[in-house]
Design an enzyme around this catalytic site. Structure first.
Site, mmCIF file in Angstrom:
data_model
loop_
_atom_site.group_PDB
_atom_site.id
_atom_site.type_symbol
_atom_site.label_atom_id
_atom_site.label_comp_id
_atom_site.label_asym_id
_atom_site.label_seq_id
_atom_site.Cartn_x
_atom_site.Cartn_y
_atom_site.Cartn_z
ATOM 1 N N SER A 12 0.974 -1.229 -0.174
ATOM 2 C CA SER A 12 -0.168 -0.068 0.187
ATOM 3 C C SER A 12 0.793 1.203 0.251
ATOM 4 O O SER A 12 1.677 1.230 0.861
ATOM 5 C CB SER A 12 -0.957 0.108 1.151
ATOM 6 O OG SER A 12 -1.280 1.254 1.252
ATOM 7 N N HIS A 37 -1.172 -1.338 -4.163
ATOM 8 C CA HIS A 37 -2.504 -1.039 -3.675
ATOM 9 C C HIS A 37 -2.529 0.522 -3.396
ATOM 10 O O HIS A 37 -1.731 1.219 -2.882
ATOM 11 C CB HIS A 37 -2.488 -1.878 -2.471
ATOM 12 C CG HIS A 37 -3.667 -1.681 -1.619
ATOM 13 N ND1 HIS A 37 -5.032 -2.522 -1.973
ATOM 14 C CD2 HIS A 37 -4.448 -1.146 -0.504
ATOM 15 C CE1 HIS A 37 -5.876 -2.253 -1.117
ATOM 16 N NE2 HIS A 37 -5.436 -1.232 -0.226
ATOM 17 N N ASP A 39 -4.760 3.643 -1.687
ATOM 18 C CA ASP A 39 -5.810 3.611 -0.651
ATOM 19 C C ASP A 39 -6.517 5.196 -0.790
ATOM 20 O O ASP A 39 -5.881 5.983 -0.589
ATOM 21 C CB ASP A 39 -5.131 3.515 0.538
ATOM 22 C CG ASP A 39 -5.104 2.144 0.922
ATOM 23 O OD1 ASP A 39 -6.006 1.242 0.841
ATOM 24 O OD2 ASP A 39 -3.879 1.681 1.554
ATOM 25 N N MET A 41 -8.976 7.885 0.234
ATOM 26 C CA MET A 41 -10.040 8.150 1.608
ATOM 27 C C MET A 41 -10.496 9.648 1.569
ATOM 28 O O MET A 41 -9.858 10.383 0.908
ATOM 29 C CB MET A 41 -8.900 7.990 2.809
ATOM 30 C CG MET A 41 -8.209 6.806 2.903
ATOM 31 S SD MET A 41 -7.460 6.684 4.336
ATOM 32 C CE MET A 41 -6.681 5.038 4.281
ATOM 33 N N HIS A 70 -8.271 0.772 -3.899
ATOM 34 C CA HIS A 70 -9.301 0.768 -2.916
ATOM 35 C C HIS A 70 -9.944 1.872 -2.447
ATOM 36 O O HIS A 70 -9.179 2.980 -1.887
ATOM 37 C CB HIS A 70 -8.357 0.115 -1.604
ATOM 38 C CG HIS A 70 -9.233 -0.123 -0.313
ATOM 39 N ND1 HIS A 70 -8.698 -0.313 0.865
ATOM 40 C CD2 HIS A 70 -10.743 -0.176 -0.163
ATOM 41 C CE1 HIS A 70 -9.499 -0.615 1.578
ATOM 42 N NE2 HIS A 70 -10.636 -0.469 1.117
ATOM 43 N N MET A 72 -12.084 4.251 -0.232
ATOM 44 C CA MET A 72 -12.782 4.194 1.279
ATOM 45 C C MET A 72 -13.586 5.608 0.943
ATOM 46 O O MET A 72 -12.989 6.488 1.645
ATOM 47 C CB MET A 72 -11.825 4.280 2.093
ATOM 48 C CG MET A 72 -11.039 2.925 2.416
ATOM 49 S SD MET A 72 -9.798 2.783 3.213
ATOM 50 C CE MET A 72 -8.501 2.711 2.040
ATOM 51 N N MET A 141 -10.997 -6.705 5.528
ATOM 52 C CA MET A 141 -10.351 -5.592 6.173
ATOM 53 C C MET A 141 -9.903 -6.245 7.692
ATOM 54 O O MET A 141 -10.918 -6.862 8.198
ATOM 55 C CB MET A 141 -11.377 -4.482 6.543
ATOM 56 C CG MET A 141 -11.450 -3.523 4.999
ATOM 57 S SD MET A 141 -10.024 -2.959 4.214
ATOM 58 C CE MET A 141 -9.038 -1.957 5.529
ATOM 59 N N ASP A 177 -6.502 -6.828 3.897
ATOM 60 C CA ASP A 177 -5.904 -5.646 4.559
ATOM 61 C C ASP A 177 -5.645 -5.019 5.536
ATOM 62 O O ASP A 177 -6.872 -4.984 6.079
ATOM 63 C CB ASP A 177 -6.858 -4.516 3.340
ATOM 64 C CG ASP A 177 -6.135 -3.228 3.046
ATOM 65 O OD1 ASP A 177 -5.001 -3.054 3.724
ATOM 66 O OD2 ASP A 177 -6.853 -2.515 2.451
HETATM 67 C C1 DX5 Z 1 -6.309 1.013 5.761
HETATM 68 C C2 DX5 Z 1 -5.895 0.744 4.376
HETATM 69 C C3 DX5 Z 1 -4.736 -0.113 4.209
HETATM 70 C C4 DX5 Z 1 -3.563 0.241 5.007
HETATM 71 C C5 DX5 Z 1 -2.582 -1.061 5.427
HETATM 72 O O1 DX5 Z 1 -7.335 1.710 5.785
HETATM 73 O O2 DX5 Z 1 -6.650 0.390 3.601
HETATM 74 O O3 DX5 Z 1 -4.193 -0.589 2.860
HETATM 75 O O4 DX5 Z 1 -2.601 0.944 4.223
HETATM 76 O O5 DX5 Z 1 -1.575 -0.503 6.146
HETATM 77 P P1 DX5 Z 1 -0.830 -1.385 7.083
HETATM 78 O O6 DX5 Z 1 -0.218 -2.564 6.244
HETATM 79 O O7 DX5 Z 1 0.260 -0.585 7.841
HETATM 80 O O8 DX5 Z 1 -1.695 -2.041 8.058
HETATM 81 ZN ZN ZN Z 2 -6.258 -0.456 1.477
#
Ligand code: DX5
Ligand code: ZN
Length: 233
Positions: A12, A37, A39, A41, A70, A72, A141, A177
């Site tokens: 990620s 990956h 993320d 948000m 991903h 969110m 998750m 994840d």
């Molecule tokens: C969390 C994200 C993950 C996160 C994982 O909201 O969707 O992808 O970055 O990070 P680690 O591996 O540090 O838990």
């Molecule tokens: Zn993620």
């Protein structure tokens, strides 16, 4: 993208140097990761803000493997086209992000992209049963989404096992994840996950100037997962 259940490591970039995404991506790919990956948000669905489709488009030329986006965010539907145009290979939306997840998955598939469905730790995996035929990937998750570096929620391992049974022979990836590292990778691999997202556990200790640390971290996570599968066989 061809389908298989071999272990894939998806770092990620939430844990990368935000001023240096292009080189960070090239470094993790050179060091053997399978997917990248991303993320996204929105400060609304999750209590943190990252980046949107423009950033995805900017980093796309640096990705030679698979761009795994991903989302969110809520709502999702108004932004699907933009992430598809940005070059995502897989677009994953959360089941909890709106009232019409079935429509959202259809809309993702309609762009020609692979459709992913993510589940928060509070959502029973059985909820995916009516949606399986619309999913190319289901993301379990193992932290509450929003931040990297959180503690792995162990009770989710049982949910991964249940999901693996529900999926049967369907060509659907199981992605995990949150909190994945060499100590938790064996648990999720044995339970049936094939895509292991890892942020802090991949980027820890390395940089674009010492990328071999990324390589060692990726190899350690993969090695732990594959050894557990071998032992179980
Ligand atoms: C969390 C994200 C993950 C996160 C994982 O909201 O969707 O992808 O970055 O990070 P680690 O591996 O540090 O838990
Ligand atoms: Zn993620």
């Amino acid at each position: 993208m061809t389908f298989d259940r071999s272990i894939k490591i998806a770092p990620s970039i939430l844990s990368a140097d935000f001023a240096n995404f292009g080189r960070e991506i090239e470094a993790i790919e050179d060091q053997g990761c399978d997917w990248v990956h991303v993320d996204v948000m929105d400060g609304h669905f999750v209590p943190n803000l990252t980046f949107g489709p423009q950033l995805c488009k900017a980093i796309r030329p640096h990705i030679r493997t698979v761009m795994d986006v991903h989302l969110m965010i809520a709502p999702v539907d108004p932004y699907i086209e933009a992430f598809a145009d940005a070059g995502a290979d897989i677009i994953t939306a959360h089941l909890e992000a709106g009232r019409h997840i079935h429509r959202t998955l259809q809309a993702i598939r309609a762009t020609g992209k692979k459709a992913g469905l993510a589940l928060n730790p509070g959502t029973p995996v059985d909820a995916v049963a009516p949606l399986l035929d619309l999913c190319d990937l289901i993301c379990v998750m193992t932290v509450n989404p929003g931040f990297g570096g959180q503690k792995f929620i162990r009770s989710q391992v049982d949910q991964i096992g249940r999901l693996r049974a529900l999926i049967g022979d369907r060509p659907i990836h199981i992605e995990v994840d949150g909190g994945v590292d060499p100590s938790t990778a064996p648990l999720v691999a044995q339970a049936g996950a094939d895509v292991l997202v890892a942020g802090s556990a991949v980027f820890r200790g390395g940089s674009v100037n010492s990328p071999q640390e990324y390589g060692a971290n990726i190899a350690n996570i993969r090695g732990a997962a594959e050894a557990a599968l071998k032992q179980a066989a």
